[in-house]
Each structure stands twice: as structure tokens, then as C-alpha cells.
Design a protein around this motif. Structure first.
Motif, short mmCIF file in Angstrom:
data_model
loop_
_atom_site.label_atom_id
_atom_site.label_comp_id
_atom_site.label_asym_id
_atom_site.label_seq_id
_atom_site.Cartn_x
_atom_site.Cartn_y
_atom_site.Cartn_z
N PHE A 10 0.81 -1.23 0.00
CA PHE A 10 0.00 0.00 0.00
C PHE A 10 0.84 1.27 0.00
O PHE A 10 0.62 2.17 -0.81
N VAL A 11 1.81 1.35 0.91
CA VAL A 11 2.58 2.59 1.04
C VAL A 11 3.38 2.85 -0.24
O VAL A 11 3.34 3.94 -0.82
N SER A 12 4.07 1.80 -0.71
CA SER A 12 4.87 1.95 -1.92
C SER A 12 4.00 2.37 -3.12
O SER A 12 4.38 3.23 -3.91
N LEU A 13 2.81 1.77 -3.22
CA LEU A 13 1.92 2.08 -4.34
C LEU A 13 1.34 3.49 -4.22
O LEU A 13 1.15 4.18 -5.22
N SER A 14 1.10 3.95 -2.97
CA SER A 14 0.58 5.31 -2.79
C SER A 14 1.65 6.33 -3.17
O SER A 14 1.36 7.36 -3.77
N ILE A 15 2.90 6.03 -2.82
CA ILE A 15 3.99 6.92 -3.20
C ILE A 15 4.12 6.94 -4.72
O ILE A 15 4.31 7.99 -5.33
N ARG A 16 3.96 5.76 -5.33
CA ARG A 16 4.04 5.70 -6.79
C ARG A 16 2.96 6.58 -7.43
O ARG A 16 3.19 7.23 -8.43
N GLU A 17 1.78 6.59 -6.81
CA GLU A 17 0.71 7.45 -7.33
C GLU A 17 1.10 8.92 -7.28
O GLU A 17 0.75 9.69 -8.17
N LYS A 18 1.81 9.32 -6.22
CA LYS A 18 2.25 10.72 -6.12
C LYS A 18 3.18 11.08 -7.27
O LYS A 18 3.12 12.18 -7.82
N ILE A 19 4.09 10.17 -7.59
CA ILE A 19 5.06 10.49 -8.64
C ILE A 19 4.38 10.50 -10.00
O ILE A 19 4.69 11.35 -10.85
N VAL A 20 3.43 9.60 -10.21
CA VAL A 20 2.71 9.58 -11.50
C VAL A 20 1.85 10.84 -11.61
O VAL A 20 1.80 11.48 -12.67
N LYS A 21 1.23 11.26 -10.52
CA LYS A 21 0.46 12.51 -10.53
C LYS A 21 1.41 13.68 -10.84
O LYS A 21 1.07 14.57 -11.64
N GLY A 22 2.58 13.68 -10.22
CA GLY A 22 3.58 14.72 -10.49
C GLY A 22 3.97 14.76 -11.96
O GLY A 22 4.18 15.82 -12.54
N TYR A 23 4.04 13.57 -12.57
CA TYR A 23 4.35 13.50 -14.00
C TYR A 23 3.19 14.08 -14.81
O TYR A 23 3.39 14.90 -15.70
N ASN A 24 1.98 13.66 -14.46
CA ASN A 24 0.80 14.17 -15.18
C ASN A 24 0.65 15.68 -15.03
O ASN A 24 0.18 16.35 -15.94
N ASP A 25 1.06 16.21 -13.88
CA ASP A 25 0.96 17.65 -13.64
C ASP A 25 2.14 18.44 -14.22
O ASP A 25 2.21 19.66 -14.07
N GLY A 26 3.09 17.75 -14.81
CA GLY A 26 4.22 18.44 -15.44
C GLY A 26 5.37 18.80 -14.52
O GLY A 26 6.24 19.59 -14.88
N LEU A 27 5.38 18.25 -13.31
CA LEU A 27 6.50 18.52 -12.38
C LEU A 27 7.66 17.56 -12.62
O LEU A 27 8.83 17.91 -12.46
N VAL A 28 7.32 16.32 -12.95
CA VAL A 28 8.30 15.23 -13.03
C VAL A 28 8.64 14.94 -14.49
O VAL A 28 7.74 14.91 -15.34
N ALA A 29 9.92 14.72 -14.77
CA ALA A 29 10.35 14.34 -16.13
C ALA A 29 10.19 12.83 -16.32
O ALA A 29 10.12 12.08 -15.34
N LYS A 30 10.18 12.40 -17.57
CA LYS A 30 10.12 10.96 -17.85
C LYS A 30 11.25 10.23 -17.13
O LYS A 30 11.06 9.17 -16.56
N GLU A 31 12.42 10.84 -17.19
CA GLU A 31 13.59 10.24 -16.53
C GLU A 31 13.36 10.16 -15.03
O GLU A 31 13.93 9.31 -14.36
N GLY A 32 12.53 11.05 -14.49
CA GLY A 32 12.18 11.02 -13.08
C GLY A 32 11.36 9.79 -12.72
O GLY A 32 11.48 9.26 -11.62
N LEU A 33 10.53 9.33 -13.67
CA LEU A 33 9.76 8.10 -13.42
C LEU A 33 10.72 6.91 -13.34
O LEU A 33 10.58 6.05 -12.46
#
Lengths: 245, 245
Positions: A10-33
Motif C-alpha cells: 500500500f505505502v509503496s503504491l501510494s507513493i508511486r501514485e504521487k510520482i505519477v500525478k507529479g508527472y501528469n501535472d508536469g513537475l516530473v520528467a520521464k527520466e524522473g519516473l
């Protein structure tokens, strides 16, 4: 996706959701994923909890930040996506400045990161004004930009999730470097003065608490020894999990 | 980005470019980028080379594929982005069918994957015709689809880079499962009959050669023992790198 709280990851997957949301919002680069995926693997090996060694490094980091003249927290896309509030709390607790500093320089991404930090309560975000740009030596152009009022004059820099070349450049400039890096073997982990081998969300919260509590600076921290212990921890986890499997 | 061949991480970075290109071309999902990052971390720990244990697993896999009645190679976005040619060569060498099978079902992505496989020389790609869809029990709907002429009737399935739930479902259907998984502790690695703990590009090439050479089937392969050896290999690498650092 709705992840049930009972899910073992659960925790790991919730954190993953944050990073994917950050990508969708334009904060995170592809390389960041990709980089986050590497972090997930090492977090898994560390046991997905803050180890004793990491707690000790966090204490040393708090003391270093509190005794600094000009501490600066460097923020990239992944950090902004994962823990913007903690960054703002830490800046307050350690009287540190916040500077946006990207490996893949991109003005529009920078602005989105600034916005998310301000939304989380940041009053001032450095690294945004081209007239304040200064350059670090030894790096190719887009990666060398720092702020004249921030990292350029800082004595202590916290660079969570940083690239090895840049950590090396900061060390050459004579900065004291604190980092979060889940890979104890990475160049950043090896070159920093204090490496916190922990997930940045978990560790940043503890670092905020430590800065609120701590008054005096201890200086008996040994990063080489700390990293050796982190490596042993991973080996022990592999042994334990390997025999359970 | 132009990576100089002299860069210590040239191979890893070139592979990363393939996956990012696959993402840009619509073959790879966002989650596939994260998964690739996890793979990078484990490949780093394995030493970024094919170990002796992996070579042994590859031999066993070749024997298993060659002695199968209906072998099928399951292809997802990451596999299609990383080694489409090797998949086609393997299908030919092992007389196996190719089926597109996605964790995140998406018709348009499927079509792009089919196209890339055909471009690499595949004559037939299963999993594309909704009239041939059958369902695996025990999985939620979008992840349960398989092809009636492919995995549904297969006795041996090669599922490189597979999810744990699906591997479990395939085992419950009575299939012999071969997988590529760089994490020897993952559920897929633990549940498969033969787990090749190797980078899929490196390992797939060796598997193609092994299928071209091998004639007879050996059956003394023990996956538990093989995984234990893979875990020991990682521990030794950590020890060695830790002391070099």
C-alpha cells in the motif's frame, strides 16, 4: 486507481501514485519516473522502513543544517512531487532557503514546481530569476545553473535525489553536501558528507522533527561507516527474504 | 541524447533510451517506465552481466521450450520496446507463437505493439482479435484476457517481465511458466518454473542461441536453488562494491 489499505504494498503504491500525478501535472520528467523506479527497488531492499543507520544520519544532518550559515534545500521535480509540504516545513525549522534546481533544465517545469512549493506554503523560491543565475564549473551548460542568492553562496546544501556529477561539482565548490539516496553505492551517496539512505518522504518528515528538537551540533558522524552499515542492512534483508521465499 | 561509448554506464543508458523511445512511440505505459527503473536497480546489483546461474536457467528454458507442444511467448509493452527482433527470432527457433498480453489493457497500445513486432519480422501476432478472447480466472477483468489459440491452449508460456498475480493465475491454469525477472525475490520469480534472473535483452539473445543449438531436454533444473544462487550473487556484488567504494 483505488488501492486497498490492506494491500501489502500500500505505502509503496501510494507513493508511486504521487510520482505519477507529479508527472501528469508536469513537475516530473520521464527520466524522473525511471529514477523513482530505481528508488522503489532499493527501498524494497532496505525493507521499506527507516533503518537505525538512517536515523543516525538524519540526526547528523539536522545538526549540520542548524549550525550552517546559509543552508539551502535544492528541489527537483521528484522531490516537489513527493514531499512539497515537508520541504517547506524543513526550510522553516532549519531557517534554510529553497532553490529549484533541475537536472533536465526546463523553464515551464520549473514554474510548475515553484507553484507547487508556494501552494505548500513556501514564501520564497530561488532559482527562478535568470538575472540571478550563476554557473557551476565542470558541468555542461543546462545542468550548471545555480542561484547567486542560493546554492552559489550556501555553505551547506541539501540535495535530495541528486545526480553524481552535480554532487561532485558541489563538493568541488567547497559545499557541505547532505543527500537522500536509497542506493548506498551511488556516486552521490559516496561523495556526500552526510547520506541519508532512506525514502525521501519518510526521511524528510524525521529530518523536520529532528531540526525542531535539536539545538547543538554533533560532529562524530562518519559517512563511510554509515554507508557500510546501510549496505550490510541490504545484505541482511536479502538473506532474510531469500530464506522466507 | 548522444551517449559516448566510453561512458561507464553506456549499455544501461542505451537500454534506457530504448524504453523512453518505446514510451514516446506509445508502446510503453507510464508504469512501464517505473518498472524499468526497478529493473535497472536490480541489473546494477546483479553486476549488469549474465551470471553463471542465469546461463544455466537459460539452458533449462531452451530445453523446456523445445520440448513443449504449444509454447507461447507473451509480449508486453516493455518487451516489445526492448527486444522485438529477439522475440521474433526466438519464436522461430522454438517454433513458438507470439501473443500480445498487457497488464494495462489498451487497444491502441496493443496495435502499436503488434505493428512493431510485425516490423521486426513476426508473421502472426495473437491476442489481437476480440473474438478469440478467453478469460483467466481469479483476475480482475482487464488483466484476464488471453487468446484461445495462444496462452489459453499453451502448455509452456514464456512471460518476460510479468506481474505476480498473472503468473500465479497462469500457474493455477496448469501452465509451465518461464520468466525473465531481475528481482529474484519477486512473486513472479518465486512462482515461475524457470526464472532467468537477467536483463531481458542480454538474456533473450542467449536464449535464442540456446534454442538454435539444443536438441534434447534436460530436466534437473531447480528454480529454488537457482534463485538462491542469484540472491547470493547480489550479496557478493554488494560486498565487493561496498568495499571498493
Amino acid at each position: 486507481m483505488n488501492i486497498p489499505k490492506s494491500h501489502p504494498r500500500f505505502v509503496s503504491l501510494s507513493i508511486r501514485e504521487k510520482i505519477v500525478k507529479g508527472y501528469n501535472d508536469g513537475l516530473v520528467a520521464k527520466e524522473g519516473l525511471l529514477a523513482h523506479g530505481r528508488g522503489e527497488a532499493f527501498d524494497y531492499l532496505v525493507g521499506e522502513k527507516t533503518t537505525k543507520v538512517a536515523r543516525y544520519a538524519i540526526k547528523a544532518a539536522a545538526a549540520k543544517l542548524l549550525s550552517a550559515e546559509n543552508p539551502v534545500i535544492s528541489v527537483n521535480g521528484n522531490v516537489a512531487a513527493l514531499c512539497p509540504k515537508e520541504i517547506v516545513q524543513l526550510a522553516k525549522a532549519a531557517n534554510a532557503k529553497i532553490e529549484v534546481n533541475l537536472f533536465y533544465h526546463d523553464e515551464s517545469r520549473k514554474k510548475k514546481i515553484e507553484k507547487s512549493l508556494k501552494k505548500a506554503g513556501a514564501k520564497q523560491v530561488l532559482g527562478m530569476n535568470p538575472r540571478s543565475y550563476r554557473k557551476i564549473g565542470g558541468l555542461d551548460s543546462p545542468r550548471r545553473i545555480i542561484d547567486k542568492d542560493g546554492i552559489f553562496v550556501a555553505d551547506v546544501v541539501l540535495v535530495p535525489l541528486e545526480d553524481g556529477d552535480r554532487t561532485e561539482a558541489l563538493k568541488k565548490m567547497g559545499k557541505d553536501v547532505i543527500t537522500f539516496d536509497l542506493n548506498p553505492l551511488s556516486r552521490t551517496a559516496q561523495m556526500a558528507d552526510i547520506t541519508i539512505v532512506d525514502n525521501v518522504i519518510r526521511g524528510m518528515r524525521l529530518l523536520v522533527s529532528a531540526c525542531k528538537k535539536s539545538k547543538t551540533a554533533k560532529n562524530n558522524f562518519n559517512n563511510k561507516k554509515s554507508l557500510s552499515s546501510a549496505i550490510s542492512e541490504i545484505k541482511n534483508n536479502l538473506k532474510r527474504r531469500g530464506s522466507l521465499a
